[in-house]
Design a protein around this motif. Sequence first.
Motif, PDB file in Angstrom:
ATOM      1  N   TRP A 222      35.569  53.037  77.436  1.00  0.00           N
ATOM      2  CA  TRP A 222      36.611  53.762  78.176  1.00  0.00           C
ATOM      3  C   TRP A 222      37.174  54.932  77.384  1.00  0.00           C
ATOM      4  O   TRP A 222      37.446  56.010  77.927  1.00  0.00           O
ATOM      5  CB  TRP A 222      37.725  52.766  78.530  1.00  0.00           C
ATOM      6  CG  TRP A 222      38.967  53.379  79.092  1.00  0.00           C
ATOM      7  CD1 TRP A 222      39.064  54.449  79.923  1.00  0.00           C
ATOM      8  CD2 TRP A 222      40.312  52.938  78.870  1.00  0.00           C
ATOM      9  NE1 TRP A 222      40.377  54.708  80.248  1.00  0.00           N
ATOM     10  CE2 TRP A 222      41.172  53.785  79.606  1.00  0.00           C
ATOM     11  CE3 TRP A 222      40.871  51.894  78.143  1.00  0.00           C
ATOM     12  CZ2 TRP A 222      42.543  53.632  79.608  1.00  0.00           C
ATOM     13  CZ3 TRP A 222      42.243  51.746  78.155  1.00  0.00           C
ATOM     14  CH2 TRP A 222      43.080  52.603  78.881  1.00  0.00           C
ATOM     15  N   HIS A 223      37.367  54.753  76.065  1.00  0.00           N
ATOM     16  CA  HIS A 223      38.071  55.761  75.275  1.00  0.00           C
ATOM     17  C   HIS A 223      37.225  57.002  74.996  1.00  0.00           C
ATOM     18  O   HIS A 223      37.770  58.042  74.619  1.00  0.00           O
ATOM     19  CB  HIS A 223      38.531  55.146  73.953  1.00  0.00           C
ATOM     20  CG  HIS A 223      39.213  53.828  74.105  1.00  0.00           C
ATOM     21  ND1 HIS A 223      40.327  53.669  74.878  1.00  0.00           N
ATOM     22  CD2 HIS A 223      38.908  52.597  73.613  1.00  0.00           C
ATOM     23  CE1 HIS A 223      40.711  52.401  74.849  1.00  0.00           C
ATOM     24  NE2 HIS A 223      39.856  51.734  74.099  1.00  0.00           N
ATOM     25  N   CYS A 224      35.910  56.900  75.158  1.00  0.00           N
ATOM     26  CA  CYS A 224      35.029  58.003  74.759  1.00  0.00           C
ATOM     27  C   CYS A 224      35.198  59.244  75.622  1.00  0.00           C
ATOM     28  O   CYS A 224      35.109  60.371  75.137  1.00  0.00           O
ATOM     29  CB  CYS A 224      33.570  57.552  74.812  1.00  0.00           C
ATOM     30  SG  CYS A 224      33.112  56.376  73.535  1.00  0.00           S
ATOM     31  N   GLU A 225      35.402  59.048  76.921  1.00  0.00           N
ATOM     32  CA  GLU A 225      35.307  60.179  77.839  1.00  0.00           C
ATOM     33  C   GLU A 225      36.311  61.282  77.537  1.00  0.00           C
ATOM     34  O   GLU A 225      35.983  62.467  77.543  1.00  0.00           O
ATOM     35  CB  GLU A 225      35.443  59.714  79.281  1.00  0.00           C
ATOM     36  CG  GLU A 225      36.791  59.108  79.627  1.00  0.00           C
ATOM     37  CD  GLU A 225      36.824  58.537  81.041  1.00  0.00           C
ATOM     38  OE1 GLU A 225      37.398  59.204  81.921  1.00  0.00           O
ATOM     39  OE2 GLU A 225      36.290  57.446  81.249  1.00  0.00           O
ATOM     40  N   CYS A 226      37.567  60.907  77.258  1.00  0.00           N
ATOM     41  CA  CYS A 226      38.589  61.942  77.040  1.00  0.00           C
ATOM     42  C   CYS A 226      38.331  62.706  75.750  1.00  0.00           C
ATOM     43  O   CYS A 226      38.508  63.930  75.696  1.00  0.00           O
ATOM     44  CB  CYS A 226      39.976  61.305  77.029  1.00  0.00           C
ATOM     45  SG  CYS A 226      40.479  60.653  78.633  1.00  0.00           S
ATOM     46  N   THR A 227      37.920  62.003  74.696  1.00  0.00           N
ATOM     47  CA  THR A 227      37.613  62.678  73.437  1.00  0.00           C
ATOM     48  C   THR A 227      36.450  63.641  73.621  1.00  0.00           C
ATOM     49  O   THR A 227      36.496  64.790  73.160  1.00  0.00           O
ATOM     50  CB  THR A 227      37.273  61.649  72.346  1.00  0.00           C
ATOM     51  OG1 THR A 227      38.349  60.718  72.231  1.00  0.00           O
ATOM     52  CG2 THR A 227      37.047  62.322  71.000  1.00  0.00           C
ATOM     53  N   ALA A 228      35.397  63.185  74.300  1.00  0.00           N
ATOM     54  CA  ALA A 228      34.204  64.011  74.480  1.00  0.00           C
ATOM     55  C   ALA A 228      34.485  65.217  75.374  1.00  0.00           C
ATOM     56  O   ALA A 228      34.081  66.349  75.058  1.00  0.00           O
ATOM     57  CB  ALA A 228      33.080  63.162  75.059  1.00  0.00           C
ATOM     58  N   MET A 229      35.187  65.003  76.484  1.00  0.00           N
ATOM     59  CA  MET A 229      35.427  66.110  77.413  1.00  0.00           C
ATOM     60  C   MET A 229      36.505  67.053  76.888  1.00  0.00           C
ATOM     61  O   MET A 229      36.454  68.257  77.136  1.00  0.00           O
ATOM     62  CB  MET A 229      35.786  65.557  78.789  1.00  0.00           C
ATOM     63  CG  MET A 229      34.606  64.845  79.455  1.00  0.00           C
ATOM     64  SD  MET A 229      34.881  64.398  81.197  1.00  0.00           S
ATOM     65  CE  MET A 229      36.096  63.094  81.021  1.00  0.00           C
ATOM     66  N   GLY A 230      37.490  66.506  76.165  1.00  0.00           N
ATOM     67  CA  GLY A 230      38.486  67.375  75.560  1.00  0.00           C
ATOM     68  C   GLY A 230      37.849  68.341  74.570  1.00  0.00           C
ATOM     69  O   GLY A 230      38.153  69.539  74.543  1.00  0.00           O
ATOM     70  N   LYS A 231      36.942  67.810  73.772  1.00  0.00           N
ATOM     71  CA  LYS A 231      36.252  68.641  72.780  1.00  0.00           C
ATOM     72  C   LYS A 231      35.372  69.683  73.454  1.00  0.00           C
ATOM     73  O   LYS A 231      35.322  70.842  73.032  1.00  0.00           O
ATOM     74  CB  LYS A 231      35.413  67.757  71.856  1.00  0.00           C
ATOM     75  CG  LYS A 231      34.679  68.508  70.758  1.00  0.00           C
ATOM     76  CD  LYS A 231      33.945  67.543  69.845  1.00  0.00           C
ATOM     77  CE  LYS A 231      33.225  68.273  68.732  1.00  0.00           C
ATOM     78  NZ  LYS A 231      32.523  67.323  67.822  1.00  0.00           N
ATOM     79  N   LYS A 232      34.682  69.283  74.534  1.00  0.00           N
ATOM     80  CA  LYS A 232      33.762  70.203  75.218  1.00  0.00           C
ATOM     81  C   LYS A 232      34.505  71.401  75.806  1.00  0.00           C
ATOM     82  O   LYS A 232      34.050  72.541  75.681  1.00  0.00           O
ATOM     83  CB  LYS A 232      33.009  69.472  76.327  1.00  0.00           C
ATOM     84  CG  LYS A 232      32.070  70.366  77.143  1.00  0.00           C
ATOM     85  CD  LYS A 232      31.338  69.573  78.204  1.00  0.00           C
ATOM     86  CE  LYS A 232      30.436  70.470  79.052  1.00  0.00           C
ATOM     87  NZ  LYS A 232      29.340  71.066  78.263  1.00  0.00           N
ATOM     88  N   TYR A 233      35.653  71.142  76.441  1.00  0.00           N
ATOM     89  CA  TYR A 233      36.325  72.215  77.183  1.00  0.00           C
ATOM     90  C   TYR A 233      37.476  72.873  76.428  1.00  0.00           C
ATOM     91  O   TYR A 233      37.892  73.971  76.799  1.00  0.00           O
ATOM     92  CB  TYR A 233      36.829  71.673  78.520  1.00  0.00           C
ATOM     93  CG  TYR A 233      35.694  71.273  79.433  1.00  0.00           C
ATOM     94  CD1 TYR A 233      34.847  72.235  79.977  1.00  0.00           C
ATOM     95  CD2 TYR A 233      35.442  69.934  79.720  1.00  0.00           C
ATOM     96  CE1 TYR A 233      33.788  71.875  80.798  1.00  0.00           C
ATOM     97  CE2 TYR A 233      34.380  69.568  80.547  1.00  0.00           C
ATOM     98  CZ  TYR A 233      33.555  70.537  81.077  1.00  0.00           C
ATOM     99  OH  TYR A 233      32.505  70.182  81.874  1.00  0.00           O
TER     100      TYR A 233
END
Length: 495
Positions: A222-233
């Motif tokens: 669950w925790h991965c998505e926000c870290t990954a998408m925050g970094k991408k955008y």
Amino acid sequence: MEQTLIIYNTLKRRKELFKPLHAPNVGMYVCGPTVYGDPHLGHARPAVTFDIVFRYLKHLGYKVRYVRNITDVGHLEHDADEGDDKIEKKARLEQLEPMEIAQYYTNRYHKAMEQLNVLPPSIEPHATGHIMEQLELVQQIMNNGYAYESNGSVYFDIEKYNKDYKYGILSGRNLDDVINASRELDGVGEKRNQVDFALWKKAQPEHIMRWKAPWSVGFPGWHCECTAMGKKYLGEQFDIHGGGMDLVFPHHECEIAQAMASQGKEMVKYWMHNNMLTINGQKMGKSLGNFITLEQFFTGDHPLLEKAYSPMTIRFFMLSAHYRGTVDFSNEALQASEKGLERLLNGINDLHRIQPSKTSDEVVAKFVDGLRQQCYDAMNDDFQTPIVISHLFEACRLVNNLTSHSANISTAHLHELQDVMKLFAFDLLGLKEESTGGDAAREEAFGKVVQMVLDLRAKARAEKDWVTCDKIRDELKAAGFEIKDTKDGVTWKLF
């Protein structure tokens, strides 16, 4: 426009002068909904809270990239280790694809946000559309030695991380005690410590939503998505990360750990969290029978509701409390907000009825000259929307005095009062007029009323009652109408 903005940083437990890392650009990430059910009050409060932040930062001149995610990946409850996968469970019950469930409730969420006059974010990424970014994040954490594989799943090594950095800086938890207490459970399950959280989970045969990874066919934690998408955008470092206070632990705490473990530095400068919602003093929950969706609030179709409450009543009530304070919904409180909103909108509408004088009374001039900065001061003090509303109510009292001709205001001061009230009520607080019926029906009724008044004027004119005729014309003009007598009859329009 120079305004000094102070925000409350949850990480440092104090108000700080907002100095964006990439001024004049601001990156803001807010945790959006998990789309497996109808939107409810828990969805509304962070959406409204960070809509205010978004509106105000743009008003101050910042170029804001606002990212709000949609969780549609089909995680298990909490850290993907236990509980029901709610999207899959609903898909099985309704014999639909999980993405059909996710899309259906995403559409309903968007509709509710539109009704609440919440501006759409700059980017709204879906977790399922960013599996590759999450896989890369997990691999980076493993490469740096802060994660391990176990039976096809990958877990974050809390003990290793806690030695090099510190886990618990956002929530204030002492993880040394938690880790020591968990050692007696070592050997149970796949984890080295029970506090370790899943970065990747191997899918069981019955799990529908699954992707191929180097470790197994499975799905991200669950925790991965926000870290990954925050970094991408927003890049490796961005300015604001927000969400509900219930996300401080474990979700946002885990996000901090993932960022540090993958890139060796913090990702977020300011952490902001809105407080909880309660109903009649109790936390909202289906088991308590007090779970009310936004649609039920708007229609009144719930046993706990005495009547329907409009979206703007819900929004106004939320803004009547500071975002870091608790909000308790009750029929009495909502009805008080309904009256307060009506009072404010009536005050703004009554501005058109005021006939300016050559000069303003001294008290009037002093109030109007200071109103704009008073409202700015409240917004600059960690978005104190209740104080802004109190200033606007004071302005409504002045409007009442002006319409009753017990006070005088100049044209310049009247224009300033109109501009300030509309700016803060509509543009920054995001309130708006609401119609009880359809637009076509409202316009038809509106036109009939205007025509009735014009017929009275025509009658006075036919009877050569020029005093009444001119009085009606002047009153209509003061209310915002332009009246023209032509050879073909009388025309009118709003100006």
